[in-house]
Design a protein around this motif. Structure first.
Motif, PDB file in Angstrom:
ATOM      1  N   ASP A  59      27.455 -67.144  62.208  1.00 46.15           N
ATOM      2  CA  ASP A  59      28.284 -68.286  61.821  1.00 46.15           C
ATOM      3  C   ASP A  59      29.401 -68.574  62.828  1.00 46.15           C
ATOM      4  O   ASP A  59      30.560 -68.793  62.466  1.00 46.15           O
ATOM      5  N   GLY A  60      29.046 -68.499  64.108  1.00 53.33           N
ATOM      6  CA  GLY A  60      30.005 -68.870  65.140  1.00 53.33           C
ATOM      7  C   GLY A  60      31.023 -67.808  65.496  1.00 53.33           C
ATOM      8  O   GLY A  60      32.049 -68.121  66.125  1.00 53.33           O
ATOM      9  N   GLN A  61      30.787 -66.559  65.131  1.00 51.65           N
ATOM     10  CA  GLN A  61      31.722 -65.480  65.459  1.00 51.65           C
ATOM     11  C   GLN A  61      30.970 -64.150  65.539  1.00 51.65           C
ATOM     12  O   GLN A  61      29.861 -64.017  65.013  1.00 51.65           O
ATOM     13  N   TYR A  62      31.588 -63.187  66.207  1.00 48.65           N
ATOM     14  CA  TYR A  62      30.974 -61.862  66.321  1.00 48.65           C
ATOM     15  C   TYR A  62      31.418 -60.983  65.150  1.00 48.65           C
ATOM     16  O   TYR A  62      32.594 -60.935  64.807  1.00 48.65           O
ATOM     17  N   VAL A  63      30.433 -60.289  64.577  1.00 45.65           N
ATOM     18  CA  VAL A  63      30.664 -59.487  63.386  1.00 45.65           C
ATOM     19  C   VAL A  63      30.238 -58.045  63.650  1.00 45.65           C
ATOM     20  O   VAL A  63      29.169 -57.798  64.213  1.00 45.65           O
ATOM     21  N   LEU A  64      31.084 -57.116  63.253  1.00 44.47           N
ATOM     22  CA  LEU A  64      30.801 -55.684  63.344  1.00 44.47           C
ATOM     23  C   LEU A  64      30.333 -55.195  61.980  1.00 44.47           C
ATOM     24  O   LEU A  64      30.966 -55.457  60.966  1.00 44.47           O
ATOM     25  N   GLU A  65      29.200 -54.455  61.967  1.00 44.09           N
ATOM     26  CA  GLU A  65      28.660 -53.929  60.713  1.00 44.09           C
ATOM     27  C   GLU A  65      28.397 -52.432  60.851  1.00 44.09           C
ATOM     28  O   GLU A  65      27.888 -51.968  61.873  1.00 44.09           O
ATOM     29  N   ASP A  66      28.738 -51.698  59.829  1.00 52.44           N
ATOM     30  CA  ASP A  66      28.442 -50.266  59.775  1.00 52.44           C
ATOM     31  C   ASP A  66      27.089 -50.070  59.087  1.00 52.44           C
ATOM     32  O   ASP A  66      26.775 -50.727  58.098  1.00 52.44           O
ATOM     33  N   PHE A  67      26.275 -49.139  59.608  1.00 54.11           N
ATOM     34  CA  PHE A  67      24.961 -48.866  59.042  1.00 54.11           C
ATOM     35  C   PHE A  67      25.010 -47.671  58.074  1.00 54.11           C
ATOM     36  O   PHE A  67      24.147 -46.806  58.124  1.00 54.11           O
ATOM     37  N   GLU A  68      26.022 -47.618  57.227  1.00 57.07           N
ATOM     38  CA  GLU A  68      26.200 -46.501  56.294  1.00 57.07           C
ATOM     39  C   GLU A  68      26.197 -45.174  57.059  1.00 57.07           C
ATOM     40  O   GLU A  68      25.568 -44.194  56.659  1.00 57.07           O
ATOM     41  N   SER A  69      26.934 -45.168  58.182  1.00 59.38           N
ATOM     42  CA  SER A  69      26.999 -43.980  59.030  1.00 59.38           C
ATOM     43  C   SER A  69      27.737 -42.844  58.332  1.00 59.38           C
ATOM     44  O   SER A  69      28.554 -43.068  57.434  1.00 59.38           O
ATOM     45  N   PHE A  70      27.470 -41.638  58.759  1.00 56.65           N
ATOM     46  CA  PHE A  70      28.040 -40.455  58.125  1.00 56.65           C
ATOM     47  C   PHE A  70      29.550 -40.392  58.294  1.00 56.65           C
ATOM     48  O   PHE A  70      30.287 -40.115  57.353  1.00 56.65           O
ATOM     49  N   ASN A  71      30.025 -40.657  59.511  1.00 58.35           N
ATOM     50  CA  ASN A  71      31.462 -40.578  59.792  1.00 58.35           C
ATOM     51  C   ASN A  71      32.170 -41.921  59.749  1.00 58.35           C
ATOM     52  O   ASN A  71      33.380 -41.992  59.926  1.00 58.35           O
ATOM     53  N   GLY A  72      31.436 -42.990  59.526  1.00 59.05           N
ATOM     54  CA  GLY A  72      32.046 -44.295  59.374  1.00 59.05           C
ATOM     55  C   GLY A  72      32.352 -44.990  60.691  1.00 59.05           C
ATOM     56  O   GLY A  72      32.348 -44.389  61.765  1.00 59.05           O
ATOM     57  N   THR A  73      32.617 -46.287  60.591  1.00 59.03           N
ATOM     58  CA  THR A  73      33.006 -47.121  61.723  1.00 59.03           C
ATOM     59  C   THR A  73      34.407 -47.648  61.458  1.00 59.03           C
ATOM     60  O   THR A  73      34.679 -48.176  60.374  1.00 59.03           O
ATOM     61  N   TYR A  74      35.300 -47.510  62.438  1.00 60.12           N
ATOM     62  CA  TYR A  74      36.700 -47.888  62.259  1.00 60.12           C
ATOM     63  C   TYR A  74      37.040 -49.052  63.183  1.00 60.12           C
ATOM     64  O   TYR A  74      36.703 -49.034  64.374  1.00 60.12           O
ATOM     65  N   LEU A  75      37.709 -50.045  62.639  1.00 59.50           N
ATOM     66  CA  LEU A  75      38.175 -51.185  63.407  1.00 59.50           C
ATOM     67  C   LEU A  75      39.696 -51.217  63.334  1.00 59.50           C
ATOM     68  O   LEU A  75      40.266 -51.410  62.253  1.00 59.50           O
ATOM     69  N   ASN A  76      40.340 -50.975  64.462  1.00 55.83           N
ATOM     70  CA  ASN A  76      41.806 -50.958  64.514  1.00 55.83           C
ATOM     71  C   ASN A  76      42.398 -50.048  63.428  1.00 55.83           C
ATOM     72  O   ASN A  76      43.296 -50.427  62.678  1.00 55.83           O
TER      73      ASN A  76
END
Length: 260
Positions: A51-68
């Motif tokens: 939808d006109g922007q970049y999106v970060l998605e976590d794949f239910e990772s074990f240690n998680g994904t952190y944004l800022n």
């Protein structure tokens, strides 16, 4: 064009142009951004155009994904956002960074050389290691600050012997020394080995590593006994007919978002 810069500590080790595509991140070799670290899940996260922007998605990772510093499942990316995945950080630059890209254009080539040196030796992935959340947040803050500061890059100056240049910067994780056209420090002597040794960056320390048992490496007049040895500023290295001085005092500025 938007870019992702994969960092370990202060060092940028890979860059990817997004071009409104999808970039998967994880420990398995089929990811476009592969992070070979036990704290990273096999398929950890992805960045995609929606939808006109970049999106970060976590794949239910074990240690998680952190944004800022905040753990996310899905979030829209903004310029200079810092993503923490395991012990690595990924910096999102909406317009990219020409200077940063130019300095690290050799990274993919260096990674390819490493693959050639270690081909057919793909390790089995161990179970994902649990990460300390506070340490992860500290790395994010450090990476964000580094984007506006300076970092140290190793350098090699040729004192004796024939090479394609006299002075080399060593921004990549691996810089090969040899006659091969893919070598970073390319030897011009006809009978020089294709790969005689490599200089490897591990966190903030540089090591010289022999390519094989027949490779003779002399550091400051003393023959290297072990397969590898850490390099320190001022060290004089002799290998495959060249003599060179190592220095890690070359600092490289990283432009701030205002300068772009």
């Amino acid at each position: 064009m938007a870019q992702l810069f994969l960092k370990f500590g202060e060092q940028v080790i890979q860059e990817v142009l997004l071009n409104r595509g999808v970039v998967t991140i994880g420990r398995q070799p089929d990811n476009l951004l592969q992070i070979d670290n036990p704290a990273v899940s096999g398929h950890h996260a992805r960045v995609s155009w929606k939808d006109g922007q970049y999106v970060l998605e976590d794949f239910e990772s074990f240690n998680g994904t952190y944004l800022n510093n905040s753990r996310i499942r899905e979030a829209v990316l903004a310029d200079r956002d810092v993503i923490a995945i395991g012990k690595h950080t990924v910096v999102f630059c909406e317009q990219g960074s020409d200077e940063l890209a130019a300095q690290h254009r050799s990274v993919d080539r260096n990674a390819w050389i490493q693959d050639q040196m270690d081909k057919a030796r793909l390790p089995q992935l161990d179970p994902t290691m649990f990460m300390d959340t506070q340490k992860t947040k500290a790395r994010v803050a450090q990476a964000a600050g580094a984007m506006a500061g300076r970092r140290i890059i190793g350098a090699l100056t040729i004192l004796e012997g024939k090479t394609d240049r006299q002075h080399y910067l060593l921004p990549g994780k691996l810089s090969a020394i040899g006659r091969s056209k893919l070598a970073t420090i390319r030897l011009k002597k006809w009978f020089a080995p294709r790969i005689a040794a490599s200089i490897q960056l591990r966190e903030d320390r540089y090591f010289i590593v022999a390519a094989g048992k027949s490779s003779k490496i002399i550091i400051n007049g003393n023959e290297m006994v072990d397969h590898q040895q850490e390099l320190r500023p001022g060290d004089v290295v002799q290998v495959a007919g060249i003599k060179a001085k190592f220095d890690d005092s070359v600092s490289s500025p990283i432009p701030s978002s205002r300068e772009q």
